[in-house]
Design a protein around this motif. Structure first.
Motif, PDB file in Angstrom:
ATOM      1  N   GLY A   1      41.352  61.886  54.557  1.00  0.00           N
ATOM      2  CA  GLY A   1      41.659  60.440  54.051  1.00  0.00           C
ATOM      3  C   GLY A   1      43.265  60.359  53.834  1.00  0.00           C
ATOM      4  O   GLY A   1      43.709  59.530  53.052  1.00  0.00           O
ATOM      5  N   ARG A   2      43.934  61.126  54.375  1.00  0.00           N
ATOM      6  CA  ARG A   2      45.477  61.197  54.198  1.00  0.00           C
ATOM      7  C   ARG A   2      46.041  60.797  55.556  1.00  0.00           C
ATOM      8  O   ARG A   2      45.895  61.270  56.675  1.00  0.00           O
ATOM      9  CB  ARG A   2      46.094  62.501  53.743  1.00  0.00           C
ATOM     10  N   SER A   3      46.921  59.633  55.671  1.00  0.00           N
ATOM     11  CA  SER A   3      47.662  59.133  56.648  1.00  0.00           C
ATOM     12  C   SER A   3      48.790  60.160  57.141  1.00  0.00           C
ATOM     13  O   SER A   3      49.350  60.821  56.367  1.00  0.00           O
ATOM     14  CB  SER A   3      48.223  57.992  56.665  1.00  0.00           C
ATOM     15  N   VAL A   4      48.873  60.296  58.369  1.00  0.00           N
ATOM     16  CA  VAL A   4      49.911  61.403  58.706  1.00  0.00           C
ATOM     17  C   VAL A   4      50.867  60.726  59.924  1.00  0.00           C
ATOM     18  O   VAL A   4      50.398  59.748  60.819  1.00  0.00           O
ATOM     19  CB  VAL A   4      49.123  62.459  59.638  1.00  0.00           C
ATOM     20  N   MET A   5      52.008  61.197  59.966  1.00  0.00           N
ATOM     21  CA  MET A   5      52.893  60.829  60.914  1.00  0.00           C
ATOM     22  C   MET A   5      53.482  62.139  61.605  1.00  0.00           C
ATOM     23  O   MET A   5      53.979  62.949  60.749  1.00  0.00           O
ATOM     24  CB  MET A   5      54.131  59.875  60.713  1.00  0.00           C
ATOM     25  N   VAL A   6      53.504  62.318  62.966  1.00  0.00           N
ATOM     26  CA  VAL A   6      53.983  63.594  63.186  1.00  0.00           C
ATOM     27  C   VAL A   6      55.100  63.094  64.006  1.00  0.00           C
ATOM     28  O   VAL A   6      55.312  62.109  64.809  1.00  0.00           O
ATOM     29  CB  VAL A   6      53.094  64.222  64.504  1.00  0.00           C
TER      30      VAL A   6
ATOM     31  N   VAL B   1      48.559  64.302  71.729  1.00  0.00           N
ATOM     32  CA  VAL B   1      48.011  65.093  70.895  1.00  0.00           C
ATOM     33  C   VAL B   1      47.356  63.788  69.663  1.00  0.00           C
ATOM     34  O   VAL B   1      46.392  63.890  69.135  1.00  0.00           O
ATOM     35  CB  VAL B   1      48.443  66.182  70.476  1.00  0.00           C
ATOM     36  N   ALA B   2      48.499  63.303  69.181  1.00  0.00           N
ATOM     37  CA  ALA B   2      48.501  62.544  68.079  1.00  0.00           C
ATOM     38  C   ALA B   2      47.437  61.397  68.292  1.00  0.00           C
ATOM     39  O   ALA B   2      46.702  60.846  67.580  1.00  0.00           O
ATOM     40  CB  ALA B   2      49.812  61.793  67.719  1.00  0.00           C
ATOM     41  N   ALA B   3      47.549  60.676  69.565  1.00  0.00           N
ATOM     42  CA  ALA B   3      46.908  59.526  70.000  1.00  0.00           C
ATOM     43  C   ALA B   3      45.352  60.143  70.037  1.00  0.00           C
ATOM     44  O   ALA B   3      44.263  59.366  69.597  1.00  0.00           O
ATOM     45  CB  ALA B   3      47.159  59.046  71.278  1.00  0.00           C
ATOM     46  N   GLN B   4      44.973  61.382  70.586  1.00  0.00           N
ATOM     47  CA  GLN B   4      43.691  62.004  70.429  1.00  0.00           C
ATOM     48  C   GLN B   4      43.068  61.892  69.066  1.00  0.00           C
ATOM     49  O   GLN B   4      42.091  61.767  68.859  1.00  0.00           O
ATOM     50  CB  GLN B   4      43.854  63.214  71.418  1.00  0.00           C
ATOM     51  N   VAL B   5      43.619  62.367  68.331  1.00  0.00           N
ATOM     52  CA  VAL B   5      43.267  62.677  66.876  1.00  0.00           C
ATOM     53  C   VAL B   5      42.941  61.347  66.387  1.00  0.00           C
ATOM     54  O   VAL B   5      41.926  61.068  65.761  1.00  0.00           O
ATOM     55  CB  VAL B   5      44.389  63.313  65.975  1.00  0.00           C
ATOM     56  N   GLU B   6      43.961  60.498  66.401  1.00  0.00           N
ATOM     57  CA  GLU B   6      43.639  59.021  65.762  1.00  0.00           C
ATOM     58  C   GLU B   6      42.351  58.499  66.462  1.00  0.00           C
ATOM     59  O   GLU B   6      41.439  57.736  65.778  1.00  0.00           O
ATOM     60  CB  GLU B   6      44.899  58.172  66.192  1.00  0.00           C
ATOM     61  N   LYS B   7      42.144  58.569  67.854  1.00  0.00           N
ATOM     62  CA  LYS B   7      41.013  58.132  68.461  1.00  0.00           C
ATOM     63  C   LYS B   7      39.594  58.859  68.290  1.00  0.00           C
ATOM     64  O   LYS B   7      38.798  58.160  67.826  1.00  0.00           O
ATOM     65  CB  LYS B   7      41.261  58.124  69.967  1.00  0.00           C
ATOM     66  N   GLU B   8      39.829  60.313  68.169  1.00  0.00           N
ATOM     67  CA  GLU B   8      38.597  60.948  67.934  1.00  0.00           C
ATOM     68  C   GLU B   8      38.149  60.982  66.439  1.00  0.00           C
ATOM     69  O   GLU B   8      36.839  61.285  66.368  1.00  0.00           O
ATOM     70  CB  GLU B   8      38.697  62.458  68.401  1.00  0.00           C
ATOM     71  N   PHE B   9      38.867  60.927  65.640  1.00  0.00           N
ATOM     72  CA  PHE B   9      38.331  60.828  64.238  1.00  0.00           C
ATOM     73  C   PHE B   9      38.431  59.744  63.363  1.00  0.00           C
ATOM     74  O   PHE B   9      39.273  58.839  63.257  1.00  0.00           O
ATOM     75  CB  PHE B   9      39.073  62.083  63.322  1.00  0.00           C
TER      76      PHE B   9
ATOM     77  N   THR C   1      40.056  55.315  57.580  1.00  0.00           N
ATOM     78  CA  THR C   1      41.192  54.332  57.920  1.00  0.00           C
ATOM     79  C   THR C   1      42.324  55.225  57.643  1.00  0.00           C
ATOM     80  O   THR C   1      43.535  54.471  57.956  1.00  0.00           O
ATOM     81  CB  THR C   1      41.121  53.548  56.330  1.00  0.00           C
ATOM     82  N   ALA C   2      42.582  56.289  57.422  1.00  0.00           N
ATOM     83  CA  ALA C   2      43.931  57.044  57.506  1.00  0.00           C
ATOM     84  C   ALA C   2      44.304  57.145  58.744  1.00  0.00           C
ATOM     85  O   ALA C   2      43.675  57.762  59.745  1.00  0.00           O
ATOM     86  CB  ALA C   2      43.802  58.424  56.864  1.00  0.00           C
TER      87      ALA C   2
ATOM     88  N   LEU D   1      54.241  63.447  56.523  1.00  0.00           N
ATOM     89  CA  LEU D   1      55.216  63.712  57.678  1.00  0.00           C
ATOM     90  C   LEU D   1      55.043  65.130  58.192  1.00  0.00           C
ATOM     91  O   LEU D   1      55.726  65.907  57.422  1.00  0.00           O
ATOM     92  CB  LEU D   1      56.637  63.199  57.590  1.00  0.00           C
ATOM     93  N   ILE D   2      54.908  65.208  59.468  1.00  0.00           N
ATOM     94  CA  ILE D   2      55.045  66.554  59.954  1.00  0.00           C
ATOM     95  C   ILE D   2      55.956  66.847  61.081  1.00  0.00           C
ATOM     96  O   ILE D   2      55.945  65.984  62.117  1.00  0.00           O
ATOM     97  CB  ILE D   2      53.771  67.110  60.653  1.00  0.00           C
TER      98      ILE D   2
END
Lengths: 312, 513
Positions: B146-151, B168-176, B179-180, B220-221
Motif C-alpha cells: 500500500g505504499r506509492s512509489v516513484m522510480v 518495468v515501472a509500467a509493468q508493476v503498475e499494471k500487474e499489481f 490504490t498505491a 522515491l527510488i
C-alpha cells in the motif's frame, strides 16, 4: 597478429588503472616474490593470493602442490622461478590455436556467433565490442536481437548498432527468440555478411526451460546454416566466483559453448575462475573486456593474465 | 543452494559425534573441511579465517554441559556465529534455538516510513548486479503493502537503461492491483554516451525529489548507473547525489554469485557512501551465497532483501536466523508459512479444512491448491525450505512441467468426474488421457494418489481437538517432521545421520530407529 601487439599495450593500460587504484600501501605479490628465496611461508602467501583471485580451492591446491614438490626437490628455489613456473603452467593451459574465434569454413558465409550468459554479465556490451573488433578487421557484421525478454534489451542493442553503424534484426518484445534467430539467419544469408552475432537473454543456468530455449535457438540456426553457430561464446563476469564453473558446465551442456568472453576485467577482480573452468571443461578464454567503450576489448593473453593475477 | 555448506557442517557434526570432549586437535581437524566448503562458497578468505577462528574459540571455551554432547555444542556455536556473520544479533540466534515464532502481523518495515514523504532510497552497485530489475521488484514489494512509489532513472550511461526502468515501472503498475501507484520519473533527453554525462544525474535526482514531493509519493527510488568502484569520477557522482539529497536509505546491490572481489567493491562503496543496507540479487541460482557472509562482515551493513527469480515481484526480506537455518540444512519453515499467507486467505483455508474433515475434497479443490502452491514459486525452491529436504533434493530433478501434466489431466475431466473420481472407468480414462496428452496409466496413477491423499487427510481431520494440537506442537518441534522427512529432530541435533540422501536413505533411516 600485429594487431595483437597494440592490444597488449591496451591490456597493460587497463591493468595499470587497477593497480594504481589499489597500490595504497599493499605490496604486490610480485614484489613479494621477486628476489626472495622460496620458503613454506611464501608458498602459503601464494596460496592465499590464488584463492583471493577466485582460482578456487581445487585448482589452487593442485598448483600449490606441484610448486611445493618442485621446491622440496630443489628444482625451484627463488620467488622469480615460482612466477615463471606458474606462467608456464597456465600458458600451456591455453595454447594459441585454442584462442582464435571459430569461423565458417573458408569460402562460405556467414560465420554465426551465438552469445550467451547469465543475467548482467555484459552480453550486449561485449557484443558491441566484438562488433567493433570484427569491423576493424574489415568484416561486415549483422546483429540479431534475440533477447526478447528483458525490458529495454533490444533498444540497448539498437543504440549500440546505431553508434557502430551496423544493422540489427529484431522481433517483438516477448516474442520467440528462436524466430528472431531464424529471421536473422535469413537476413545474413541474403545480405552476404561475413559475421552474424546473436544476442540472447540473460538466464540463470539453473532455469531448465530457459536453457532448453538455447538448444532450440541452436537447432533453428543449424537448420538454416549448416555447421552454425560456429562459435558459441559464454560471457563470464570476471567478478564472479566459483559459481562460474557451474555456469560454464551448464551452458556447455545446453548451448555447446566453445569459448569464453571474460568481461569486466578492468575492476579489481582477477577472473581466476577461468583457470578452474579450463581445468574442468577445457573451454578456452578468447576475449577479455576492459571497459565501457567498444574499443575496450582484447584477445586473451595468458601471459598478461597471469601477471595480473599477482598484481595486487 | 547451500547443499555443500550444509554437508560440510553436518560432516563436522559427525566427526565430533563420537568424541567425549572438544580438544584443540580434534576441532582443528574437523574445521578443515568447513574452511574448504566456505572458500568454495566464495566467502572471502579473511572472513573464512575470522569465522573459523571464532567458532573454534567458542567451542573450546564452552563448558560442555551435561545435556549437550560436544557435537551439539559445536553446531550450536556454528549456528550462533552464522547468524552473527549474516547480520543478526546474538539475541536472534538465541531466539532461534527455541521454538521458532511465527512472523508477527506487523513487523518493522525494512524501508523507513518518513513523514512528510518521500522516503528517498538510493540504489548503487557494479554494472550488471541488477539495480534496475531490483528497483522494479522493490516497487512491487511496496505497492503490495500500500505504499506509492516513484522510480527515477538516474542511469544516463547504459544504453536503454531509462527505457528499461520505464517499462518495468509500467509493468508493476499494471500487474499489481491496489490504490498505491507506481510511477517513473525520467529525463530521456539527458542520456549521453559513457563518461559524457557524469554529474548530470545529480540534477536529474534533484528534480525527481521535487516531483516526488509535489505528487506526494511515499517512496522515491533512485536507479543510478552501474559503476566500477575504482572509477573515481563516477564514484564522485554518487557522493554528490548523497550530499545533495541525503537519502534515507542507500542500498548496495550485490550479485550473489560474486567471488572474492565482493569484499573489495563493497568496501569501496561503503567508504564513499556509508551504505546502510545490502540487496543480494540472483539468489535463485545455485550459488552458495558466500557473498552474503563476506559483505555483511566488511561493511557492517545488514542484508535487507534478496532477489529470487525472474518474476517482477520475486524479492524477499532477508532474515539472518532463517538463512543460517537454511545453511545448516534446517530449512526455513517460517518463510514458507509467510509465502503461503500471501497466497491463501484465512477464509479459503477454513473452507478447505471443513471439506477435508468431511472427506469432501474434490479434484477441483485439489487443482485449486496446486495452483496456489505454484504461485508461491518453483516447486524445488519451496521444498528447499523444508527442514532436511534441501540436501535431499540436490540431485533430484524436479520439473515444474510434471505439475503442468497433473493440471492438464484434471482439466480434461468433466465436472462430474472431478466431484466423484470413482466414475472414471477405462473408457473415460482413455478419453482423459487423450484430452490431456498423457497416458491412461498416468491418469490412473493420479487418481490413485488423489484417493490416498483424501483418505489420509480425512483421518487427520477426524482427530480430536487435543490430538490435533499435539500434532501441531510436535510438528513445530520438528518431531513430526522427522517421521515425514528424515533429517531433523529438534534444532542442533542432527542425529548423526548421513548428510546426503542417496537411495539408501530408507534403510539408514530404519537403522536409526
Amino acid at each position: 597478429m600485429a594487431f595483437l601487439g597494440s592490444l597488449v599495450n591496451k591490456f597493460k593500460q587497463g591493468l595499470e588503472k587497477t593497480r594504481a587504484a589499489l597500490v595504497g600501501g599493499a605490496q604486490g605479490l610480485r614484489n613479494l616474490l621477486t628476489g626472495r628465496r622460496l620458503d613454506e611461508a611464501l608458498i602459503d602467501d601464494l596460496e592465499r593470493s590464488l584463492l583471493r583471485a577466485d582460482v578456487g580451492v581445487k585448482t589452487t591446491t593442485s598448483l600449490i602442490e606441484s610448486i611445493r614438490a618442485e621446491f622440496r626437490s630443489g628444482a625451484i628455489t627463488t620467488g622469480d622461478q615460482v612466477i615463471d613456473f606458474v606462467k608456464a603452467r597456465l600458458r600451456d593451459l591455453w595454447p594459441a590455436q585454442d584462442r582464435a574465434l571459430l569461423g565458417a569454413p573458408a569460402g562460405s558465409r556467414p560465420t554465426v556467433v551465438l552469445v550467451t550468459g547469465v543475467n548482467g554479465v555484459g552480453k550486449t556490451t561485449s557484443i558491441a565490442k566484438l562488433c567493433q573488433l570484427l569491423r576493424s578487421q574489415g568484416k561486415s557484421v549483422l546483429l540479431g536481437a534475440c533477447d526478447t525478454f528483458r525490458a529495454g534489451a533490444v533498444r540497448q542493442l539498437e543504440i549500440w548498432a546505431e553508434r557502430l553503424n551496423v544493422e540489427v534484426v529484431k522481433g517483438a518484445q516477448g516474442g520467440d527468440p528462436a524466430a528472431v534467430a531464424f529471421d536473422a539467419c535469413s537476413a545474413a544469408l541474403a545480405r552476404g555478411v561475413d559475421v552474424l552475432i546473436l544476442d540472447t537473454a540473460g538466464r540463470l543456468h539453473t532455469q531448465d526451460p530457459l536453457m532448453r530455449q538455447l538448444t532450440k535457438i541452436r537447432s533453428v540456426v543449424a537448420k538454416q546454416i549448416p555447421g552454425a553457430p560456429h562459435e558459441t561464446l559464454l560471457v563470464l563476469d570476471a567478478t564472479s566466483g566459483q559459481n562460474a564453473l557451474r555456469q560454464a558446465e551448464e551452458f556447455q551442456k545446453s548451448a555447446g559453448v566453445t569459448g569464453i568472453f571474460l568481461s569486466k576485467l578492468d575492476g579489481t577482480a582477477k577472473g581466476g575462475i577461468v583457470i578452474a573452468i579450463k581445468d574442468a571443461t577445457s573451454i578456452p578464454v578468447k576475449f577479455v573486456g576492459l571497459g565501457e567503450t567498444p574499443e575496450d576489448v582484447q584477445a586473451f593473453d595468458p601471459g598478461v593474465f597471469v601477471e595480473a593475477l599477482f598484481a595486487e | 543452494m547451500f547443499e555443500r555448506l550444509s554437508d560440510a557442517f553436518q560432516g563436522l557434526y559427525r566427526k565430533l559425534a563420537g568424541q567425549s570432549e572438544i580438544s584443540e586437535r580434534n576441532i582443528a581437524e574437523a574445521m578443515g573441511e568447513v574452511r574448504t566448503a566456505l572458500l568454495d562458497a566464495d566467502v572471502h578468505i579473511d572472513v573464512v579465517n575470522a569465522f573459523c577462528d571464532s567458532v573454534k574459540q567458542d567451542a573450546l571455551g564452552a563448558h560442555v554441559t551435561k545435556s549437550l554432547t560436544p557435537a551439539q555444542e559445536i553446531i550450536g556455536a556454528v549456528h550462533k556465529r552464522l547468524v552473527e556473520f549474516l547480520g543478526g544479533t546474538s539475541a536472534d540466534a538465541a531466539a532461534a534455538m527455541g521454538t521458532p515464532a511465527l512472523p508477527a502481523a506487523t513487523g518493522d518495515s525494512p524501508i523507513l516510513k518518513i513523514s512528510p514523504g518521500p522516503t528517498i532510497v538510493m540504489m548503487c552497485g557494479l554494472q550488471g548486479s541488477g539495480k534496475t530489475t531490483t528497483c522494479g521488484k522493490l516497487a512491487a514489494y511496496l505497492k503490495k503493502r500500500g505504499r506509492s512509489v516513484m522510480v527515477a532513472a538516474a542511469d544516463l550511461q547504459r544504453p536503454a537503461a531509462v527505457e528499461q526502468l520505464q517499462t518495468v515501472a509500467a509493468q508493476v503498475e499494471k500487474e499489481f492491483p491496489g490504490t498505491a501507484r507506481v510511477t517513473c520519473y525520467a529525463e530521456p533527453d539527458k542520456v549521453a554516451a559513457y563518461g559524457k554525462a557524469v554529474g548530470v544525474a545529480v540534477d536529474v535526482c534533484r528534480r525527481a525529489v521535487e516531483e516526488a514531493r509535489k505528487t506526494g509519493v511515499d517512496v522515491l527510488i533512485l536507479d543510478t548507473a552501474g559503476r566500477l568502484h575504482v572509477n573515481d569520477a563516477l564514484m564522485g557522482e554518487l557522493t554528490q547525489v548523497n550530499r545533495v539529497l541525503n537519502p534515507h536509505h542507500i542500498f548496495l546491490v550485490v550479485d550473489a554469485m560474486t567471488g572474492q572481489d565482493a569484499v573489495n567493491s563493497a568496501k569501496a562503496f561503503h567508504e564513499r557512501l556509508k551504505v546502510d543496507g545490502v540487496i543480494l540479487t540472483k539468489f535463485d541460482s545455485d550459488t552458495r551465497g558466500g557473498a552474503a557472509l563476506s559483505v555483511k562482515h566488511v561493511t557492517g551493513a545488514p542484508i535487507k532483501f534478496v532477489g529470487v527469480g525472474e518474476k517482477i515481484d520475486a524479492i524477499e526480506e532477508f532474515h539472518a536466523t532463517r538463512m543460517a537455518g537454511r545453511i545448516l540444512g534446517m530449512g526455513d519453515v517460517v518463510s514458507l508459512v509467510e509465502k503461503a499467507q500471501e497466497q491463501v486467505s484465512q477464509e479459503d483455508a477454513e473452507k478447505l479444512q471443513d471439506k477435508l474433515a468431511k472427506g469432501q475434497m474434490t479434484m477441483d479443490d485439489f487443482l485449486k491448491q496446486l495452483k496456489m502452491l505454484r504461485r508461491m514459486g518453483p516447486f524445488k525452491q519451496l521444498l528447499g525450505l523444508l527442514p532436511g529436504v534441501g540436501s535431499m533434493m540436490k540431485d533430484v530433478h524436479i520439473e515444474d512441467k510434471e505439475l503442468d501434466k497433473v493440471e492438464a489431466i484434471i482439466s480434461s475431466m468433466t465436472r462430474k468426474e472431478r466431484e466423484n473420481p470413482s466414475l472414471v472407468d477405462t473408457a473415460r480414462r482413455r478419453r482423459i488421457a487423450k484430452g490431456s496428452g498423457s497416458s491412461p496409466d498416468a491418469v490412473a496413477k493420479l487418481l490413485k494418489q488423489f484417493e490416498m491423499l483424501s483418505r489420509m487427510s480425512k483421518t487427520m481431520a477426524s482427530m480430536s481437538g487435543m490430538d490435533k494440537v499435539k500434532a501441531v506442537k510436535e510438528m513445530s518441534k520438528g518431531g513430526a517432521m522427522d517421521s515425514m522427512v528424515p533429517g531433523l529432530s529438534g534444532m542442533p541435533d542432527f542425529s548423526g545421520r548421513g548428510s546426503s540422501f542417496t537411495p539408501s536413505v530408507k534403510s539408514r533411516f530404519k537403522k536409526r530407529k
